[in-house]
Design a protein around this motif. Structure first.
Motif, PDB file in Angstrom:
ATOM      1  N   HIS A 485       0.850  -1.187   0.000  1.00 35.54           N
ATOM      2  CA  HIS A 485       0.000   0.000   0.000  1.00 35.54           C
ATOM      3  C   HIS A 485       0.886   1.237   0.000  1.00 35.54           C
ATOM      4  N   VAL A 486       0.914   1.949  -1.115  1.00 37.29           N
ATOM      5  CA  VAL A 486       1.788   3.106  -1.282  1.00 37.29           C
ATOM      6  C   VAL A 486       0.946   4.352  -1.499  1.00 37.29           C
ATOM      7  N   ARG A 487       1.125   5.324  -0.621  1.00 43.52           N
ATOM      8  CA  ARG A 487       0.450   6.625  -0.739  1.00 43.52           C
ATOM      9  C   ARG A 487       1.478   7.672  -1.164  1.00 43.52           C
ATOM     10  N   THR A 488       1.270   8.257  -2.328  1.00 44.99           N
ATOM     11  CA  THR A 488       2.204   9.271  -2.797  1.00 44.99           C
ATOM     12  C   THR A 488       2.155  10.523  -1.940  1.00 44.99           C
ATOM     13  N   ASP A 489       1.004  10.773  -1.307  1.00 39.21           N
ATOM     14  CA  ASP A 489       0.870  11.948  -0.451  1.00 39.21           C
ATOM     15  C   ASP A 489       1.340  11.684   0.981  1.00 39.21           C
ATOM     16  N   LEU A 490       1.533  10.412   1.322  1.00 34.76           N
ATOM     17  CA  LEU A 490       1.987  10.025   2.663  1.00 34.76           C
ATOM     18  C   LEU A 490       3.018   8.912   2.514  1.00 34.76           C
ATOM     19  N   PRO A 491       4.236   9.253   2.066  1.00 38.59           N
ATOM     20  CA  PRO A 491       5.213   8.228   1.691  1.00 38.59           C
ATOM     21  C   PRO A 491       5.891   7.511   2.854  1.00 38.59           C
ATOM     22  N   ASP A 492       5.710   7.988   4.081  1.00 35.30           N
ATOM     23  CA  ASP A 492       6.393   7.390   5.219  1.00 35.30           C
ATOM     24  C   ASP A 492       5.507   6.373   5.930  1.00 35.30           C
ATOM     25  N   THR A 493       6.159   5.454   6.630  1.00 29.90           N
ATOM     26  CA  THR A 493       5.446   4.481   7.455  1.00 29.90           C
ATOM     27  C   THR A 493       5.271   5.051   8.855  1.00 29.90           C
ATOM     28  N   ASP A 494       4.051   5.024   9.356  1.00 34.01           N
ATOM     29  CA  ASP A 494       3.709   5.581  10.655  1.00 34.01           C
ATOM     30  C   ASP A 494       3.686   4.458  11.690  1.00 34.01           C
ATOM     31  N   PRO A 495       4.620   4.431  12.649  1.00 41.27           N
ATOM     32  CA  PRO A 495       4.644   3.348  13.642  1.00 41.27           C
ATOM     33  C   PRO A 495       3.342   3.199  14.418  1.00 41.27           C
ATOM     34  N   SER A 496       2.611   4.278  14.587  1.00 41.15           N
ATOM     35  CA  SER A 496       1.360   4.200  15.343  1.00 41.15           C
ATOM     36  C   SER A 496       0.266   3.452  14.580  1.00 41.15           C
ATOM     37  N   GLN A 497       0.495   3.215  13.284  1.00 41.66           N
ATOM     38  CA  GLN A 497      -0.497   2.497  12.488  1.00 41.66           C
ATOM     39  C   GLN A 497      -0.090   1.046  12.228  1.00 41.66           C
ATOM     40  N   THR A 498       0.731   0.506  13.121  1.00 39.27           N
ATOM     41  CA  THR A 498       1.097  -0.908  13.018  1.00 39.27           C
ATOM     42  C   THR A 498      -0.042  -1.736  13.590  1.00 39.27           C
ATOM     43  N   ARG A 499      -1.154  -1.690  12.899  1.00 42.54           N
ATOM     44  CA  ARG A 499      -2.327  -2.496  13.266  1.00 42.54           C
ATOM     45  C   ARG A 499      -3.133  -2.738  12.015  1.00 42.54           C
ATOM     46  N   ARG A 500      -3.864  -3.835  12.043  1.00 38.57           N
ATOM     47  CA  ARG A 500      -4.666  -4.198  10.882  1.00 38.57           C
ATOM     48  C   ARG A 500      -5.948  -3.382  10.843  1.00 38.57           C
ATOM     49  N   LEU A 501      -6.453  -3.195   9.624  1.00 36.20           N
ATOM     50  CA  LEU A 501      -7.712  -2.485   9.432  1.00 36.20           C
ATOM     51  C   LEU A 501      -8.801  -3.480   9.057  1.00 36.20           C
ATOM     52  N   LEU A 502      -9.895  -3.415   9.774  1.00 35.50           N
ATOM     53  CA  LEU A 502     -11.066  -4.216   9.462  1.00 35.50           C
ATOM     54  C   LEU A 502     -12.044  -3.379   8.662  1.00 35.50           C
ATOM     55  N   SER A 503     -12.821  -4.039   7.816  1.00 31.68           N
ATOM     56  CA  SER A 503     -13.808  -3.319   7.008  1.00 31.68           C
ATOM     57  C   SER A 503     -15.010  -4.214   6.784  1.00 31.68           C
ATOM     58  N   GLY A 504     -16.062  -3.619   6.281  1.00 27.60           N
ATOM     59  CA  GLY A 504     -17.276  -4.379   5.996  1.00 27.60           C
ATOM     60  C   GLY A 504     -18.406  -3.451   5.634  1.00 27.60           C
ATOM     61  N   GLY A 505     -19.593  -4.013   5.558  1.00 28.13           N
ATOM     62  CA  GLY A 505     -20.769  -3.221   5.221  1.00 28.13           C
ATOM     63  C   GLY A 505     -21.051  -3.210   3.736  1.00 28.13           C
ATOM     64  N   LEU A 506     -22.314  -2.992   3.406  1.00 29.20           N
ATOM     65  CA  LEU A 506     -22.742  -2.925   2.014  1.00 29.20           C
ATOM     66  C   LEU A 506     -23.333  -1.559   1.692  1.00 29.20           C
ATOM     67  N   GLY A 507     -24.470  -1.231   2.285  1.00 28.72           N
ATOM     68  CA  GLY A 507     -25.030   0.096   2.041  1.00 28.72           C
ATOM     69  C   GLY A 507     -24.083   1.193   2.473  1.00 28.72           C
ATOM     70  N   GLU A 508     -23.530   1.056   3.675  1.00 30.85           N
ATOM     71  CA  GLU A 508     -22.518   1.969   4.196  1.00 30.85           C
ATOM     72  C   GLU A 508     -21.279   1.157   4.537  1.00 30.85           C
ATOM     73  N   VAL A 509     -20.172   1.460   3.890  1.00 27.50           N
ATOM     74  CA  VAL A 509     -18.912   0.769   4.182  1.00 27.50           C
ATOM     75  C   VAL A 509     -18.287   1.373   5.427  1.00 27.50           C
ATOM     76  N   TRP A 510     -17.815   0.522   6.317  1.00 23.62           N
ATOM     77  CA  TRP A 510     -17.127   0.987   7.512  1.00 23.62           C
ATOM     78  C   TRP A 510     -15.704   0.444   7.545  1.00 23.62           C
ATOM     79  N   VAL A 511     -14.806   1.173   8.159  1.00 24.26           N
ATOM     80  CA  VAL A 511     -13.414   0.764   8.344  1.00 24.26           C
ATOM     81  C   VAL A 511     -13.001   1.163   9.758  1.00 24.26           C
ATOM     82  N   ARG A 512     -12.374   0.240  10.486  1.00 25.06           N
ATOM     83  CA  ARG A 512     -11.892   0.562  11.834  1.00 25.06           C
ATOM     84  C   ARG A 512     -10.663  -0.280  12.151  1.00 25.06           C
ATOM     85  N   PRO A 513      -9.800   0.213  13.032  1.00 28.30           N
ATOM     86  CA  PRO A 513      -8.613  -0.558  13.412  1.00 28.30           C
ATOM     87  C   PRO A 513      -8.999  -1.787  14.234  1.00 28.30           C
ATOM     88  N   GLU A 514      -8.229  -2.839  14.053  1.00 28.87           N
ATOM     89  CA  GLU A 514      -8.382  -4.016  14.895  1.00 28.87           C
ATOM     90  C   GLU A 514      -7.620  -3.766  16.195  1.00 28.87           C
TER      91      GLU A 514
END
Length: 525
Positions: A485-514
């Motif tokens: 996952h490469v973000r050109t606007d955010l090229p660095d790795t953020d140690p605070s985001q060393t966690r998986r992201l969960l997602s789901g939903g159909l009508g409304e998609v949700w995303v939250r950290p595990e």
């Protein structure tokens, strides 16, 4: 044209390695098993289309180094304990495969080298083993929706028989294993035409969640006029620009340089000039499908350059899929288990995956665990009588809207396949995709539908759209660069985001950290 109705203990959806290992494992637990495949079990899917290397390392320092390297390369999102489990299970099952008659090649020391599998022979043998285990196989029988009881327990599935006039089928079962593969968004990658994310959509409709969907940006290099993306041959390639100048310094860096070149719209050429003359015949034998289109074009790839293109393989080579909540590969919905590309691979690959290797080992191991887990779950409950279909988008729409399905697929591909959309991302490009895909979903229920073939096309279009939404929403939420996952606007790795992201939903998609997983990760056997 009569409907086919079957009662079983375990229903396995899919027909590739994960599905066949799951069916075999469930049958060994004494379960009555039905396997329903979208294609012909043993021949459809990417594994059956060519050779596959395999993550199969015996205990010792090499195994330890491999786990450590993948833990770091995947952005420290994997679980080393799961990686060791997969290596142990894969080693046992590969030995079992050899005992059943599969012949591995011998190395220079005369010992068998059990780190690769010939897809066609492997899957032909797995189909035979499943059949001999007493499993009922429904070929050319794509599932359309899962069946649930009133309290939400998954209890079977229903679909159509393509070679029986699209007659309906249904299987009531004590548990279901989804091993339908990932989603390659109909990119044309070899063997992935059946991988349209159908199992992911069905899982979401019963409330399952996903993990790692932002890591669905895996591209492979193929000859410009071919869909053959098996990357084993490319380790011998040198890449060149239009002026004939080499790109990169060889190995993985050269592939990265080639991808970066393609991302700017410039042509890239390859030549397998790093292959020694004494192994070239063996290369042709191991991967004949790779050389066929080159031979037809009159190109000797060992001495002549040929143009290559980048082909998206989405979650097939990526990481994202149905979230796993137990060592038996159970999902977070009772009665639903997941294996192979349909399940998240973050547990063993973190934020970076690829073709074969870890993926092949995961298919074997997760299939084995999911099949056994489903059988044990089914053993504790009778097969229910009162079930209902959980399907939504594409199932209840207009009588025939083939053009609508094509339009949805085209929109999804516009926001997934191009390198500018998935190889390198930014908040602006992701927000543009999120807006367009969400708007398309809001009208999908009214647009998608049909009967027989049109119904299958509508359902696949809905599944691709759903998978694209989970992937783009998750990518927008991961505000850093990590793994693939490469973000050109955010090229660095953020140690605070060393966690998986969960997602789901159909009508409304949700995303939250595990929560609660990162603290327990450590590289130790």
């Amino acid at each position: 044209m009569s409907a086919l109705e079957i009662v079983a203990d375990v229903l396995v959806l899919g027909g590739g390695p994960a599905a066949t290992w799951a069916a075999l494992s469930a049958a060994r637990e004494g379960a009555r098993v039905v396997l329903a495949d979208k294609g012909y079990c043993g021949t459809s899917g990417p594994t059956a289309s060519g050779g596959n290397n395999l993550w199969n390392i015996p205990p010792g320092p090499a195994r330890e180094r491999s786990v450590q390297a993948r833990f770091e390369d995947g952005g420290r999102l994997s679980e080393p304990a799961w990686m060791y489990r997969v290596l142990e299970e894969t080693h046992r099952r590969v030995d079992e495969l050899a005992d059943s008659g599969y012949r591995f090649p011998s190395g220079d020391d005369g010992r068998e080298v059990r780190t690769s599998l010939q897809g066609p022979e492997y899957m032909r043998r797995m189909r035979r083993r499943v059949h001999r285990a007493g499993v009922t196989i429904l070929d050319h029988s794509p599932a359309l929706e899962l069946l649930t009881t009133g309290d939400g327990v998954v209890s079977g599935a229903a679909g159509l028989q393509r070679q029986n006039g699209y007659a309906p089928w249904s299987v009531r079962a004590g548990a279901v294993v989804v091993a339908t593969g990932g989603c390659a968004f109909l990119s044309g990658s070899f063997g992935t035409n059946v991988d349209t994310g159908d199992g992911l959509l069905m899982a979401a409709e019963v409330g399952a969640s996903f993990s790692g969907m932002e890591f669905s940006t895996a591209y492979a290099l193929a000859p410009a006029w071919s869909g053959h993306t098996k990357g084993l041959m490319m380790q011998f390639a040198t890449y060149y620009d239009a002026d004939g100048q080499p790109l990169g310094d060889g190995g993985f860096s050269a592939r990265g340089a080639a991808m970066a070149h393609l991302a700017t719209g410039r042509p890239v050429y390859a030549r397998l000039d790093r292959a020694r003359p004494d192994i070239r015949a063996a290369m042709r034998t191991s991967q004949p499908n790779y050389f066929l289109p080159l031979d037809k074009a009159g190109i000797d790839p060992f001495t002549q350059k040929y143009p290559v293109r980048a082909v998206l393989e989405g979650t097939v080579r990526g990481t994202g899929g149905i979230r796993i909540t137990g060592t038996d590969c159970a999902s977070d919905v009772p009665g639903l288990f997941a294996a192979g590309d349909a399940a998240t691979r973050e547990l063993i690959t973190g934020g970076r995956s690829g073709g074969g290797s870890h993926n092949g080992a995961w298919a074997i191991s997760s299939g084995t665990w999911a099949g056994a887990g489903a059988a044990r779950f089914a053993r504790g409950r009778p097969v229910p009588d009162g079930v209902r279909g959980a399907g939504t988008a594409g199932l209840r729409g207009p009588s025939a809207r083939r053009q609508a399905s094509r339009a949805i697929v085209g929109l999804v591909q516009e926001h997934t396949l191009p390198l500018r959309r998935s190889y390198r991302r930014s908040a602006a490009s992701l927000q543009d995709s999120v807006t367009a895909l969400d708007e398309a979903w809001s009208g999908a229920a009214d647009l998608l539908g049909g009967s027989e073939r049109e119904l299958l096309q509508a359902r696949s279009a809905a599944a691709m759209l759903a998978a694209a939404r989970w992937a783009t929403h998750s990518a927008l939420a991961r505000t850093e660069t990590r793994g693939m996952h490469v973000r050109t606007d955010l090229p660095d790795t953020d140690p605070s985001q060393t966690r998986r992201l969960l997602s789901g939903g159909l009508g409304e998609v949700w995303v939250r950290p595990e929560h609660g997983a990162a603290e327990n990760r450590t590289v130790a056997s």
